[in-house]
Design an enzyme around this catalytic site. Structure first.
Site, mmCIF file in Angstrom:
data_model
loop_
_atom_site.group_PDB
_atom_site.id
_atom_site.type_symbol
_atom_site.label_atom_id
_atom_site.label_comp_id
_atom_site.label_asym_id
_atom_site.label_seq_id
_atom_site.Cartn_x
_atom_site.Cartn_y
_atom_site.Cartn_z
ATOM 1 N N LYS A 107 2.848 -4.892 -1.458
ATOM 2 C CA LYS A 107 2.280 -3.979 -2.394
ATOM 3 C C LYS A 107 1.935 -4.472 -3.553
ATOM 4 O O LYS A 107 2.369 -5.665 -4.040
ATOM 5 C CB LYS A 107 3.337 -2.934 -2.461
ATOM 6 C CG LYS A 107 3.539 -1.802 -1.115
ATOM 7 C CD LYS A 107 2.451 -0.909 -0.771
ATOM 8 C CE LYS A 107 2.379 -0.563 0.266
ATOM 9 N NZ LYS A 107 3.366 -0.019 1.323
HETATM 10 C C1 LIG Z 1 3.553 0.946 2.186
HETATM 11 C C2 LIG Z 1 3.388 2.313 2.573
HETATM 12 C C3 LIG Z 1 4.477 3.255 2.910
HETATM 13 C C4 LIG Z 1 5.773 2.967 2.680
HETATM 14 O O1 LIG Z 1 6.182 1.838 3.371
HETATM 15 P P1 LIG Z 1 7.909 1.243 3.492
HETATM 16 O O2 LIG Z 1 7.716 -0.058 4.060
HETATM 17 O O3 LIG Z 1 8.715 2.263 3.946
HETATM 18 O O4 LIG Z 1 8.338 1.060 2.020
HETATM 19 C C5 LIG Z 1 4.106 4.548 3.090
HETATM 20 N N1 LIG Z 1 2.902 5.089 3.245
HETATM 21 C C6 LIG Z 1 1.891 4.178 2.924
HETATM 22 C C7 LIG Z 1 0.469 4.574 3.292
HETATM 23 C C8 LIG Z 1 2.021 2.727 2.715
HETATM 24 O O5 LIG Z 1 1.007 1.786 2.737
#
Ligand SMILES: *Cc1c(COP(=O)(O)O)cnc(C)c1O
Length: 372
Positions: free
Chosen positions: A181
């Site tokens: 991210k």
């Molecule tokens: C990254 C992401 C999440 C959360 O992912 P985690 O690995 O649980 O932190 C949720 N929704 C979307 C669309 C994502 O890209």
């Protein structure tokens, strides 16, 4: 050349803050967690920010905080990361999919109202690849039918639509901090809301159902351990202080790709809605045109040392969902088509122009071989 798909940007500041926590001996439920939450309250000008151990946990807490349960329906998109649908299934509620706008790749807002029934409790839009969805329109629909909105802003931290920030209009929103991210805490997430009751419920449920005033062994409701550690929070504080710098750097990489990839026959660069006043680039995707074998191109690029991936596979045909809800591939044709054509290319702050040139040259070379 070896170029990964993503790479976190960790400076000495992050290292120092994490070391500070290690040396302090206080590893959970402390100052750094409070500071990290404070950074979000200030940046987003919201009343509540609740740190959690993942974006998925944050989404799950909001589903519970809104009282969504078995028999309820939640309208969402099949073109997303699985967590935005799984959080609905955790509580035995029913995800109702609406196909995407083939240009922005976000939920097609024109098709939401026809899916609203007496059972609809919420809409759960996702800001795909960092492009904020038109939340004003979604909130208008929600108000009209008196339902709630959970925004999955996990991919769009800092992004803006018509000048307002992704995550600030919904009843509750979530950001995610997995290492791919824009900012990372290793693993982690953040819920933001202006509703004190939702905030209190999330804070209690992430901490074993304790009320803030209660002692350690008093539990007011069913809760989880979704807490973020001080180590992760320290990393988050340093990353949050660098968010604007990080978004600018990612934007520069995306701009270079846009310039170098435009007007190449066989592929399309990302479409950004003119009302998006600030993009928060999560990943950079191109789409191959009809007749070009996307998977072959991916394999070719991987062979050349370039990390790339198809992004996303449609959620409605994942086995646990298709089996339960009986969806077929063609039920959401835009999602199906887009998911067969997208390729995520490397995107991270330290990606150099020479590396982008290398990636672009390999894409061109592959396409030329095809046309011969
Ligand atoms: C990254 C992401 C999440 C959360 O992912 P985690 O690995 O649980 O932190 C949720 N929704 C979307 C669309 C994502 O890209």
């Amino acid at each position: 050349m070896k170029i990964p798909l993503s790479k976190p940007d960790i400076s000495q500041k992050e290292v120092n803050l994490v070391n500070e926590v290690l040396n302090s001996g206080w590893l959970s439920m402390g100052e750094k967690t409070a500071e990290f939450e404070d950074r979000f309250k200030r940046y987003f000008k919201v009343k509540e920010a609740i740190s959690v151990n993942s974006g998925t946990s944050g989404l799950h807490l909001l589903i519970r905080a809104l009282g969504i349960k078995e028999g309820d329906e939640v309208i969402t998109t099949p073109f997303s990361f699985i967590a935005s649908t799984n959080c609905i299934l955790f509580e035995k509620a029913t995800p109702v999919f609406v196909d995407i706008d083939p240009k922005t790749l976000n939920i097609d807002i024109d098709k939401i109202e026809e899916k609203i029934t007496k059972k609809t409790k919420a809409i759960l839009p996702v800001d795909i690849f960092g492009q904020p969805v038109n939340m004003e329109r979604i909130m208008d629909i929600a108000d009209k039918y008196n339902i709630k909105v959970i925004e999955d802003a996990c991919e769009a931290i800092g992004g803006e639509y018509k000048g307002y920030k992704a995550g600030t209009l919904a009843h509750g929103s979530v950001f995610g901090f997995f290492p791919n991210k824009q900012i990372t805490t290793g693993e982690g997430g953040m819920v933001i809301t202006n509703d004190k009751e939702i905030g209190d419920l999330c804070r209690s449920m992430k901490n074993q159902g304790r009320a803030s005033s209660n002692s350690w062994f008093q539990h007011e409701r069913l809760g989880y351990n979704f807490r973020m550690s001080e180590l992760n929070a320290a990393l988050g504080v340093a990353q949050m202080d660098r968010l604007d710098e990080i978004l600018i750097k990612r934007g520069k990489v995306a701009k270079l790709y846009n310039e170098k990839l435009k007007n190449i026959d066989g592929i399309k660069t990302p479409y950004i809605d003119k009302n998006v006043t600030k993009m928060s680039w999560f990943i950079y995707t191109i789409q191959v045109e009809e007749g070009i074998d996307r998977d072959n191109l991916i394999n070719y690029l991987i062979e050349k040392g370039i990390g790339c991936k198809p992004y996303f596979a449609p959620i409605h045909i994942q086995p646990h969902i298709a089996n339960k809800l009986g969806y077929r591939e063609n039920d959401f044709p835009n999602t199906l088509t887009v998911s067969k054509r997208t390729i995520a290319l490397p995107l991270y702050n330290s990606l150099k122009e020479e590396e982008i040139d290398y990636i672009v040259s390999k894409i061109i070379k592959y396409l030329k071989k095809l046309s011969r």
